[in-house]
Design a protein around this motif. Structure first.
Motif, PDB file in Angstrom:
ATOM      1  N   UNK A  59       0.839  -1.341  -0.101  1.00  0.00           N
ATOM      2  CA  UNK A  59      -0.311   0.041  -0.119  1.00  0.00           C
ATOM      3  C   UNK A  59       0.793   1.253   0.216  1.00  0.00           C
ATOM      4  N   UNK A  60       1.771   1.101   0.648  1.00  0.00           N
ATOM      5  CA  UNK A  60       2.725   2.348   0.669  1.00  0.00           C
ATOM      6  C   UNK A  60       3.499   2.594  -0.570  1.00  0.00           C
ATOM      7  N   UNK A  61       3.778   1.526  -1.454  1.00  0.00           N
ATOM      8  CA  UNK A  61       4.399   1.800  -2.440  1.00  0.00           C
ATOM      9  C   UNK A  61       3.674   2.474  -3.720  1.00  0.00           C
ATOM     10  N   UNK A  62       2.224   2.448  -3.313  1.00  0.00           N
ATOM     11  CA  UNK A  62       1.396   3.210  -4.335  1.00  0.00           C
ATOM     12  C   UNK A  62       1.308   4.657  -4.010  1.00  0.00           C
ATOM     13  N   UNK A  63       2.054   5.094  -3.110  1.00  0.00           N
ATOM     14  CA  UNK A  63       1.892   6.599  -2.795  1.00  0.00           C
ATOM     15  C   UNK A  63       3.586   7.232  -2.827  1.00  0.00           C
ATOM     16  N   UNK A  64       3.442   8.486  -3.009  1.00  0.00           N
ATOM     17  CA  UNK A  64       5.077   9.196  -2.739  1.00  0.00           C
ATOM     18  C   UNK A  64       4.799  10.003  -1.703  1.00  0.00           C
ATOM     19  N   UNK A  65       3.674  10.375  -1.279  1.00  0.00           N
ATOM     20  CA  UNK A  65       3.486  11.450  -0.014  1.00  0.00           C
ATOM     21  C   UNK A  65       2.478  10.821   0.739  1.00  0.00           C
ATOM     22  N   UNK A  66       2.405  10.991   2.077  1.00  0.00           N
ATOM     23  CA  UNK A  66       1.641  10.527   3.023  1.00  0.00           C
ATOM     24  C   UNK A  66       0.829  11.223   3.842  1.00  0.00           C
ATOM     25  N   UNK A  67      -0.282  11.984   3.357  1.00  0.00           N
ATOM     26  CA  UNK A  67      -1.084  12.648   4.034  1.00  0.00           C
ATOM     27  C   UNK A  67      -1.707  12.158   5.252  1.00  0.00           C
ATOM     28  N   UNK A  68      -2.749  12.938   6.110  1.00  0.00           N
ATOM     29  CA  UNK A  68      -3.005  12.223   7.479  1.00  0.00           C
ATOM     30  C   UNK A  68      -3.907  11.014   7.116  1.00  0.00           C
ATOM     31  N   UNK A  69      -4.830  11.095   6.083  1.00  0.00           N
ATOM     32  CA  UNK A  69      -5.655   9.870   5.643  1.00  0.00           C
ATOM     33  C   UNK A  69      -4.897   8.626   5.396  1.00  0.00           C
ATOM     34  N   UNK A  70      -3.862   9.032   4.452  1.00  0.00           N
ATOM     35  CA  UNK A  70      -2.949   7.783   4.126  1.00  0.00           C
ATOM     36  C   UNK A  70      -2.519   7.154   5.248  1.00  0.00           C
ATOM     37  N   UNK A  71      -1.937   7.887   6.205  1.00  0.00           N
ATOM     38  CA  UNK A  71      -1.337   7.277   7.332  1.00  0.00           C
ATOM     39  C   UNK A  71      -2.379   6.727   8.207  1.00  0.00           C
ATOM     40  N   UNK A  72      -3.744   7.318   8.440  1.00  0.00           N
ATOM     41  CA  UNK A  72      -4.695   6.689   9.226  1.00  0.00           C
ATOM     42  C   UNK A  72      -4.907   5.204   8.511  1.00  0.00           C
ATOM     43  N   UNK A  73      -4.973   5.248   7.165  1.00  0.00           N
ATOM     44  CA  UNK A  73      -5.290   4.155   6.531  1.00  0.00           C
ATOM     45  C   UNK A  73      -4.129   2.987   6.769  1.00  0.00           C
ATOM     46  N   UNK A  74      -2.646   3.376   6.474  1.00  0.00           N
ATOM     47  CA  UNK A  74      -1.522   2.371   6.674  1.00  0.00           C
ATOM     48  C   UNK A  74      -1.462   1.848   8.159  1.00  0.00           C
ATOM     49  N   UNK A  75      -1.712   2.688   9.207  1.00  0.00           N
ATOM     50  CA  UNK A  75      -1.530   2.532  10.709  1.00  0.00           C
ATOM     51  C   UNK A  75      -2.587   1.390  10.925  1.00  0.00           C
ATOM     52  N   UNK A  76      -3.944   1.317  10.377  1.00  0.00           N
ATOM     53  CA  UNK A  76      -4.805   0.142  10.920  1.00  0.00           C
ATOM     54  C   UNK A  76      -4.945  -0.842   9.978  1.00  0.00           C
ATOM     55  N   UNK A  77      -3.809  -0.863   8.774  1.00  0.00           N
ATOM     56  CA  UNK A  77      -3.576  -1.948   8.129  1.00  0.00           C
ATOM     57  C   UNK A  77      -2.308  -2.743   8.771  1.00  0.00           C
ATOM     58  N   UNK A  78      -1.571  -2.046   9.590  1.00  0.00           N
ATOM     59  CA  UNK A  78      -0.530  -2.717  10.310  1.00  0.00           C
ATOM     60  C   UNK A  78      -1.034  -3.720  11.199  1.00  0.00           C
ATOM     61  N   UNK A  79      -0.494  -5.006  11.348  1.00  0.00           N
ATOM     62  CA  UNK A  79      -1.039  -6.033  12.340  1.00  0.00           C
ATOM     63  C   UNK A  79       0.112  -6.000  13.585  1.00  0.00           C
ATOM     64  N   UNK A  80       1.023  -5.127  13.560  1.00  0.00           N
ATOM     65  CA  UNK A  80       1.865  -5.076  14.727  1.00  0.00           C
ATOM     66  C   UNK A  80       2.755  -6.478  14.835  1.00  0.00           C
ATOM     67  N   UNK A  81       2.958  -6.996  13.702  1.00  0.00           N
ATOM     68  CA  UNK A  81       3.624  -8.258  13.835  1.00  0.00           C
ATOM     69  C   UNK A  81       5.174  -8.143  14.211  1.00  0.00           C
ATOM     70  N   UNK A  82       5.518  -6.998  14.013  1.00  0.00           N
ATOM     71  CA  UNK A  82       6.929  -6.943  14.581  1.00  0.00           C
ATOM     72  C   UNK A  82       8.009  -7.136  13.291  1.00  0.00           C
ATOM     73  N   UNK A  83       7.687  -7.837  12.299  1.00  0.00           N
ATOM     74  CA  UNK A  83       8.823  -8.513  11.467  1.00  0.00           C
ATOM     75  C   UNK A  83       9.756  -7.156  10.932  1.00  0.00           C
ATOM     76  N   UNK A  84       8.988  -6.145  10.715  1.00  0.00           N
ATOM     77  CA  UNK A  84       9.736  -4.974   9.812  1.00  0.00           C
ATOM     78  C   UNK A  84      10.835  -4.408  11.002  1.00  0.00           C
TER      79      UNK A  84
END
Ligand code: HEM
Ligand code: HEM
Ligand code: SF4
Ligand code: SF4
Length: 400
Positions: A59-84
């Motif tokens: 989802x990140x690679x589809x974006x060059x800039x990250x506005x607050x809605x992009x960030x809200x979206x990505x944050x809730x996609x993250x499953x906090x798995x810790x791998x990264x």
């Protein structure tokens, strides 16, 4: 020369202005947590080492800039798995201080707060912890026990100890729980509706197709993104992988669903067929309730153990009280329910009934303003992800 922080602020402001992302007024100051994710995503977008780990990176690679809605979206996609975090060469103590799971967790709680309904209850997320959970459960149990004493008064000695309705008549139970259940459902629905309105601006306005919905449901039901993209499980306390977080979550989630189905089947029995509780041990509500209760209790013990052992850099430690308060209430709900089921004919039954109902009430009241919100917000983000990834990328990069 501009600092990285200034550059990030400018880029985020540009993204917000161009895409008209924000549901909150566009001139609202950008929160530090959003800026931090935005800063980290710009670095990750140049690195891309973690591309195959989860849904966040495609989802990140589809974006060059990250506005607050992009960030809200990505944050809730993250499953906090810790791998990264465990894979990252720029993680602390490196000066870039990249810690994606922590930054995402901080934004996640801000989205729950910002989109809470009614809005002023949003602050409750920050205070929802173990002590509140315990105080509510004890307070409500005492209140219910006093109500039972008041209702039964002089009949206290002649109560039928195998029949819950002799303590609380069926209509009393319905009038106590139905309004709370209706409020919880409506309030969660409104929160997610606002959140979806926000992230639709960042993803696409297209409605989800049946295929996208099915795949998002499958992702949620199997917790696909809690395994670092390699199938060996997620990280917890160190660089080793474990599948136990996923397994214990499954026990918790499916146990909760089984208990919920037990209550639903019992409601159908009561209203449609006129069959009143308590039900026999070999009845459907009992089978669903007992298996669900055992599964929920075991899942909670496992999740609590893993939560307490988790690496301190992994996720946002300030949210641990909220996680633990929720796990505690789920555990108490299942164990008090199981004790109650085995307490027929016992003099402890009336008190156990008040305890079970007090804990269930505390759980319901805290549901829309605590950890439970993660289920609804994550599912919404997964639906948008499965919709967005089927559309052509507007920066000419592949969606996956
Ligand atoms: C759409 C459905 C759901 C999804 C996608 C989901 C996903 C997740 C994920 C990824 C985590 C780990 C990251 C975090 O701590 O936020 C988590 C934690 C947790 N979930 Fe869920 N969940 C769902 C539904 C539920 C339900 C219905 C329950 C129980 C009623 C539940 C109970 C928990 C608990 C207790 C934790 C905390 C574990 C901890 O502290 O490590 N989840 N969930
Ligand atoms: C998410 C919510 C709930 C959970 C997880 C839960 C869990 C349980 C469990 C595991 C049992 C033991 C198994 C069984 O007998 O079915 C049980 C029993 C019971 N629960 Fe709940 N419960 C919940 C909500 C409620 C509500 C809303 C009520 C009443 C308004 C209620 C009233 C009872 C009663 C009366 C029993 C004893 C049933 C019997 O022994 O036949 N529960 N619950
Ligand atoms: S988390 Fe680290 S390794 Fe992974 S993409 Fe970002 S900068 Fe690269
Ligand atoms: S913590 Fe896991 S789910 Fe979250 S961004 Fe990193 S790899 Fe993806």
């Amino acid at each position: 020369m501009q600092t990285l922080d200034q550059l990030t602020r400018e880029a985020v402001a540009l993204a917000n202005a161009e895409n008209k992302h924000n549901i909150p007024p566009q001139d609202a100051p950008l929160s530090d947590s959003v800026l931090e994710v935005s800063r980290q995503m710009m670095i990750c977008n140049s690195c891309r080492y973690c591309e195959g780990f989860c849904a966040v990176f495609p989802a990140m690679t589809r974006r060059l800039e990250f506005g607050s809605s992009d960030v809200h979206y990505l944050a809730n996609l993250c499953h906090n798995c810790g791998a990264c975090l465990h894979a990252c060469q720029y993680a602390p103590p490196h000066e870039f201080k990249i810690n994606v799971p922590k930054a995402m967790a901080q934004v996640r709680i801000d989205t729950y707060t910002a989109y809470a309904w009614p809005a002023r209850f949003g602050v409750l997320y920050k205070n929802n912890g173990l002590w509140i959970a315990m105080a509510l459960a004890i307070g409500l149990t005492l209140f219910l026990q006093m109500t039972a004493n008041f209702l039964n008064g002089a009949n206290a000695l002649s109560l039928d100890l195998s029949n819950f309705y002799s303590i609380y008549p069926h209509n009393t139970l319905v009038s106590l729980f139905l309004p709370i259940f209706a409020f919880v459902t409506f309030s969660l629905f409104m929160g997610v509706r606002h959140f979806l309105g926000d992230i639709k601006q960042a993803t696409s306005k297209e409605s989800a197709t049946g295929v996208a919905l099915t795949e998002a449901a499958e992702n949620a039901l199997t917790l696909k993104y809690l395994d670092g993209g390699h199938g060996d499980g997620c990280n917890n306390e160190d660089d080793g992988f474990t599948k136990f977080r996923k397994y214990f979550h499954h026990l918790t989630f499916y146990g909760f669903m089984l208990c919920f189905s037990a209550t639903s089947v019992a409601t159908i029995y009561h209203y449609l067929f006129g069959w009143e509780a308590p039900y026999a041990w070999n009845s459907l509500p009992k089978a669903l309730g007992i298996s669900g209760g055992i599964s929920l209790a075991l899942g909670c013990i496992g999740l609590l153990y893993l939560n307490l052992k988790r690496h301190p850099l992994h996720g946002d430690p300030s949210q641990k009280p909220m996680d633990i308060g929720f796990i505690f209430l789920l555990f108490m709900t299942s164990t008090t329910g199981l004790l109650l089921a085995f307490s027929h004919q016992s003099t402890s039954m009336p008190l156990l009934l008040s305890l079970h109902l007090g804990v269930v009430m505390a759980l319901f009241i805290t549901l829309p303003y605590g950890k439970f919100a993660h289920a609804a917000f994550r599912l919404a983000a997964l639906i948008r992800f499965q919709t967005e990834r089927r559309l052509p990328s507007n920066i000419g990069l592949s969606a996956e």
